[in-house]
Write an enzyme that holds these catalytic residues in place. Structure first.
Site, PDB file in Angstrom:
ATOM      1  N   ASP A 452       0.835  -1.211   0.000  1.00 45.01           N
ATOM      2  CA  ASP A 452       0.000   0.000   0.000  1.00 45.01           C
ATOM      3  C   ASP A 452       0.867   1.258   0.000  1.00 45.01           C
ATOM      4  O   ASP A 452       2.073   1.205   0.271  1.00 45.01           O
ATOM      5  CB  ASP A 452      -0.907  -0.038   1.249  1.00 45.01           C
ATOM      6  CG  ASP A 452      -2.237   0.650   1.024  1.00 45.01           C
ATOM      7  OD1 ASP A 452      -2.336   1.472   0.092  1.00 45.01           O
ATOM      8  OD2 ASP A 452      -3.180   0.375   1.790  1.00 45.01           O
ATOM      9  N   ASP A 517     -10.522   1.978  -3.648  1.00 48.23           N
ATOM     10  CA  ASP A 517     -11.038   1.737  -2.294  1.00 48.23           C
ATOM     11  C   ASP A 517     -12.567   1.721  -2.295  1.00 48.23           C
ATOM     12  O   ASP A 517     -13.175   1.461  -1.260  1.00 48.23           O
ATOM     13  CB  ASP A 517     -10.545   2.817  -1.325  1.00 48.23           C
ATOM     14  CG  ASP A 517      -9.235   2.413  -0.658  1.00 48.23           C
ATOM     15  OD1 ASP A 517      -8.774   1.278  -0.886  1.00 48.23           O
ATOM     16  OD2 ASP A 517      -8.670   3.238   0.082  1.00 48.23           O
TER      17      ASP A 517
HETATM   18  C1  GLA Z   1      -5.801   1.817   2.212  1.00 49.32           C
HETATM   19  C2  GLA Z   1      -6.120   0.655   1.287  1.00 49.32           C
HETATM   20  C3  GLA Z   1      -7.233  -0.169   1.883  1.00 49.32           C
HETATM   21  C4  GLA Z   1      -6.804  -0.675   3.244  1.00 49.32           C
HETATM   22  C5  GLA Z   1      -6.396   0.485   4.137  1.00 49.32           C
HETATM   23  C6  GLA Z   1      -5.781  -0.008   5.419  1.00 49.32           C
HETATM   24  O1  GLA Z   1      -6.850   2.708   2.287  1.00 49.32           O
HETATM   25  O2  GLA Z   1      -6.458   1.113   0.022  1.00 49.32           O
HETATM   26  O3  GLA Z   1      -7.572  -1.232   1.035  1.00 49.32           O
HETATM   27  O4  GLA Z   1      -5.730  -1.565   3.078  1.00 49.32           O
HETATM   28  O5  GLA Z   1      -5.454   1.335   3.498  1.00 49.32           O
HETATM   29  O6  GLA Z   1      -5.383   1.020   6.227  1.00 49.32           O
END
Ligand code: GLA
Length: 718
Positions: A452, A517
């Site tokens: 990420d 997301d």
């Molecule tokens: C980001 C990612 C999500 C999740 C969160 C965790 O927003 O895109 O899918 O993994 O972080 O904090």
């Protein structure tokens, strides 16, 4: 009068590229539909000669692969830079053609500007199977003082046809890949990204097309810069009518410094042409990605159905709850279990602990071993979320190494999601990341990292204060490669708050994108449509989220959520242990169907389906052998008519006979149709590929946020 003495052609299976040159940088005189073999390229060069018009220079300056101010090109030049600390400032000049190195399907042109002490190589390859051209420019400093580069474009794309419009892909968090269709305006249009990652806002891709071009017909030329840092796209229509597109890394002041005897190479630009609409263009890009960019460690392994803990448990990690989720995941047929954010020391919310990559002793008193083993004992792969480029001020790492943070020391740093960015181009930092995370992978047979990156870069200065996004991007690729080399069966997912790092550059080091997301299927369907222009479905992380989406607040039925996730690389990101039995059955069905169909989605030819109803869209994949197809149709909004438009099915074998039937439909479709005496609704029917393409299918009535999946199987020949 012929303008060019030299010509060279490259051919794809349906595209031809023709270069021409004299003593300067070559020009692309044709990039379009494949030309017949043996065509006289000299005549092509002759008819490329252009009139001298009033009030213009006495020599035409065509847009070369790297247009130069020094040769009278008064549009945006391909190179902006100068030699520092020298009596020859070298801010402009003329490159002279020096050499050409032929490859079977490509060429490298070499040019020299002896006065400026610079050399340039332009690398062009056209893959004959995929029809995608890959270009890059390399600038060499052969002088004895540094060269400062402000702009170095990848080879410039000059369309062979006069396109009047362009598609660009803009967006924001949870709304990536939004398509905007606009005229190509006179003058210069720039799209720039300064966020330090590919960005949700400005995808580095562009498609030129005509007013009548749509998914199924019309000419178009698509291009994409494979780069995950800052970028610039220049689209310029000149008074001559010519259009040029430049793409390259956007460099902050001082970032593009080339020391003597060193060089700077642009990221590659990928260019494809289609005479038959946008679907055919996307199919070329998909083919190219599958053949040349994507490297799965086990090439034919089906993409494992994933259960991810994020929208199920967030930071609330507890061994027995996690094991219950693993049980439920195994029960519905999932194949990979990914432990998302919340597992490492002190991480109970998003205010702390990034950088401390050690299992939290309270939540995991015996480390990750017991959970990993439990997951594996159920036959699932174990995956782990990390965000290695980041650090929280509230962390042990920050206490020890505040100097590892990117920033400009004299100015306060700005946090994003409470976090700062590490200078991973500093080997001490990348060593620390590798050395803390590698043992976890090794000890727990981790097969998958969700990598990420949750914030934009602001004031990204290295320890000496120099701007460092360009190097940071290269360091990211190198760090990913270090993991892949150490663990040859590891897969990496590129996630940056969802779709913030989606491009061919990072794809050479990763195996899946977390597309967005947004697990809100209404938003997701459109995001996936945009994504599909450049990326095939097996890369498209698509999860069935909870009934109520936490990023939009919208509630949707399980069947519709499952349908929208079913044609990507499917997963579930909701608490299966708390679902009703009925919803869990829908999950089980969706997983079973996805497993049956994924080979078609993940290897076949993908088509976007659009209808006269803006709210009714779909996805279709036709198997390589043309004997099977799957179609998902999604009614996103209240239909504009009570009876849906007919749906044509392109791409089948025209003379083959197919059985068409509804595989599944969302709960409300049944309610929406009091009666529908059409065989599609009553067991299916048989028809030829030709008729399916021209006549199409009649659909049942659809409510908003409903849809159906259709299977098409060959049963014979006509
Ligand atoms: C980001 C990612 C999500 C999740 C969160 C965790 O927003 O895109 O899918 O993994 O972080 O904090």
């Amino acid at each position: 009068m012929s303008n060019y003495e030299n010509t060279l052609r490259l051919d794809g299976w349906s595209t031809t590229l023709v270069f021409a040159w004299n003593d300067g940088i070559p020009v692309v005189i044709y990039h379009g539909e494949k030309l017949q073999s043996g065509i006289d390229l000299g005549v092509l060069a002759d008819i490329h000669a252009r009139p001298f018009t009033q009030a213009s220079l006495d020599d035409n300056s065509p847009i070369s692969l790297h247009p130069e101010l020094g040769r009278g090109f008064l549009g945006h030049p391909g190179l902006i830079g100068h030699r520092v600390k020298s009596d020859k400032p070298g801010w402009a000049g003329q490159f002279v053609f020096a050499r050409r190195i032929d490859r079977e399907h490509g060429v490298t042109f070499g040019m020299i500007d002896a006065v400026r002490g610079m050399e340039m190589e332009i690398v062009c390859d056209l893959d004959p199977e995929t029809d995608v051209a890959v270009f890059a420019t390399e600038l060499f400093n052969v002088g004895d003082s540094p060269v400062s580069v402000d702009w170095l474009s990848a080879p410039v794309v000059v369309p062979a046809q006069q396109y009047s419009q362009h598609l660009s892909f803009h967006g924001r968090w949870c709304a990536e890949f939004q398509i905007e269709r606009q005229p190509i305006p006179m003058g210069l249009t720039k799209r720039e990204n300064r966020r330090g990652r590919t960005s949700h806002e400005a995808f580095p891709g562009l498609i030129l097309l005509n007013a009548k071009t749509d998914d199924e017909s019309g000419p178009c030329l698509g291009m994409h810069l494979g780069w995950s840092g800052n970028h610039r796209i220049v689209l310029e229509r000149l008074s001559t009518g010519d259009v040029q597109v430049q793409m390259g890394a956007l460099l902050f002041s001082g970032e593009g410094m080339i020391k003597p005897k060193q060089s700077m190479k642009t990221p590659s630009i990928y260019v494809a042409h289609s005479s038959n609409g946008l679907n055919a263009l996307s199919q070329k890009f998909h083919h190219h990605v599958r053949k040349n960019i994507l490297k799965f460690p086990v090439p034919d392994k089906p993409r494992p159905v994933t259960v991810n803990t994020w929208e199920a448990l967030y930071f609330d990690h507890d061994h027995s709850r996690l094991c219950a989720l693993v049980d439920a995941a195994a029960d519905i047929g999932a194949e990979r279990f990914v432990l998302d954010d919340g597992w490492f020391r002190g991480r109970n919310d998003d205010t702390s602990s990034l950088g401390d990559w050690y299992p939290d002793e309270t939540k995991y008193p015996n480390g990750l071993g017991p959970l990993a083993e439990y997951v594996q004992s159920k036959g699932l792969d174990f995956g782990l979320w990390i965000e290695p480029e980041m650090i929280n001020e509230k962390s042990e790492l920050f206490q020890k190494h505040p100097d590892w943070v990117l920033g400009l020391n004299s100015y306060p740093n700005m946090t994003g999601r409470n976090q700062l960015v590490l200078d991973i181009a500093n080997p001490l930092v990348s060593d620390y990341i590798f050395e803390t995370i590698a043992p976890l992978i090794e000890n727990h047979q981790i097969k998958y990292l969700k990598w990420d990156m949750n914030r934009d870069l602001v004031l990204p200065g290295d320890q000496s204060g120099r701007a460092n996004v360009y190097n940071q991007t290269g360091a990211l690729y190198a760090l990913m490669d270090r993991f892949l080399k150490a663990f040859p069966t590891l897969e990496i997912e590129s996630c940056a708050s969802g779709g913030g790092r989606v491009d061919y550059g990072v794809l050479a080091h990763t195996h899946r994108f977390w597309t967005s997301d947004s697990n809100d299927s209404v938003e997701r369907a459109r995001i996936q449509t945009g994504f599909s222009h450049f990326f095939p479905p097996e890369l498209m992380g698509a999860h069935i989220g909870p009934a109520w989406s936490h990023t939009s607040g919208r509630g949707l039925h399980a069947g519709f959520r499952a349908l929208v996730a079913s044609y990507g690389h499917m997963g579930i990101e909701a608490d299966l242990t708390k679902m009703s039995d009925e919803d869990r059955e829908i999950m089980r069905d969706a997983v079973t169907r996805h497993k049956q169909d994924r080979a078609i989605w993940h290897t076949g030819k993908f088509y976007r389906v659009r209808t006269v109803d803006y709210g009714l869209i779909g996805a279709l994949s036709v198997s390589v052998a043309l004997d099977q197809a799957r179609m998902v149709l999604m009614q996103l909004e209240r239909p504009r008519s009570t009876i849906p438009p007919r749906i044509r099915v392109p791409g089948l074998n025209k003379s083959a006979v197919y059985k068409v039937r509804i595989q599944t439909m969302t709960e409300q479709v049944k309610k929406a149709n009091r009666s529908f005496p059409n065989p599609i609704f009553n067991g299916g029917f048989e028809l030829t590929g030709a008729a399916l393409e021209t006549v199409g299918l009649g659909l049942p009535s659809l409510y908003a946020q409903t849809g159906l999946a259709i299977s098409i199987e060959q049963v014979g020949e006509q």
